[in-house]
Design an enzyme around this catalytic site. Sequence first.
Site, short mmCIF file in Angstrom:
data_model
loop_
_atom_site.label_atom_id
_atom_site.label_comp_id
_atom_site.label_asym_id
_atom_site.label_seq_id
_atom_site.Cartn_x
_atom_site.Cartn_y
_atom_site.Cartn_z
N ASP A 5 -7.41 2.18 -2.90
CA ASP A 5 -6.41 2.80 -2.06
C ASP A 5 -5.17 1.90 -2.06
O ASP A 5 -5.30 0.67 -2.14
CB ASP A 5 -6.90 2.93 -0.62
CG ASP A 5 -8.00 3.97 -0.45
OD1 ASP A 5 -8.52 4.47 -1.46
OD2 ASP A 5 -8.34 4.27 0.71
N SER A 26 -2.71 -7.03 0.44
CA SER A 26 -3.10 -7.54 -0.87
C SER A 26 -2.55 -6.63 -1.96
O SER A 26 -1.98 -5.58 -1.66
CB SER A 26 -4.63 -7.60 -0.97
OG SER A 26 -5.19 -8.10 0.22
#
Length: 269
Positions: free
Chosen positions: A89, A229
């Site tokens: 995702d 991230s």
Amino acid sequence: MLRFLYETVPGRAALKVLASPGLSRLAGRFLDSSLSRGLIPRFVKGNGIRLEDYESDNFRCFNDCFTRKIHQGLRPLPADPNELMAPCDGLLSAYRVEEGAVLPIKQSSYTVADLLGDRTLAERYRDGLCLVFRLCVDHYHRYCYVDDGTKGPNIFLPGRLHTVRPVALAARPVFVQNCREYTVMDTDHFGRVTQVEVGAMLVGKIRNHHGPGPVRRGEEKGMFLYGGSTIVLLLEKGAVRLDQTFLQATARGEECPVQMGQTIGQACR
């Protein structure tokens, strides 16, 4: 706050501490402890997380919540193995690698050789594609393999831990300064693919599950612990016909939301 840190002299001084791996390790120890459980309700509510979508809500610590595992079937794979899927995702930006460099719109440029620390490997991706998936704290933070194949070892490159928010990307080549880990995969349908996991501010760990050997499409490759991230996917020239929607959006300076398993392109081989 981020503009203060990246765009002012006193902010950049404070940033040297905040972006240090030592502070990240300290934060990680706290988020791995039972003392962090009190952060969970506010995190879940503030980010609109549907706990019923996940296998368990019995969290021992905050990082248990952050790395929660989604129910099987909620991230289905494409039926056709020739379809390239998103490994995670995130918010996708797509770039062509031109003369070995990635030239993001309104962001710092960087070379693939600097990203990987390996000029020979980088040459494989000349005139290829660089797909950047930016994960925010509300995203699902586990990621998978995009195809069947064989992977090499996980190569860790030490560095700093800057945020991967756009304000930082515009100020410095974050992807080649941050701690990161990459894996080279010889895949059945997309040639030699390199996947890079990039740590970010207060990401204590990049946790990959497997060493060298065979891997399966859709198999969980690893997870990030707390923080925003990024995953970078490098594809050889002529290996994939990417959906033009993503290249066009990136050219406008826009990121496209995608989910793990979503089709983003087609094999050319």
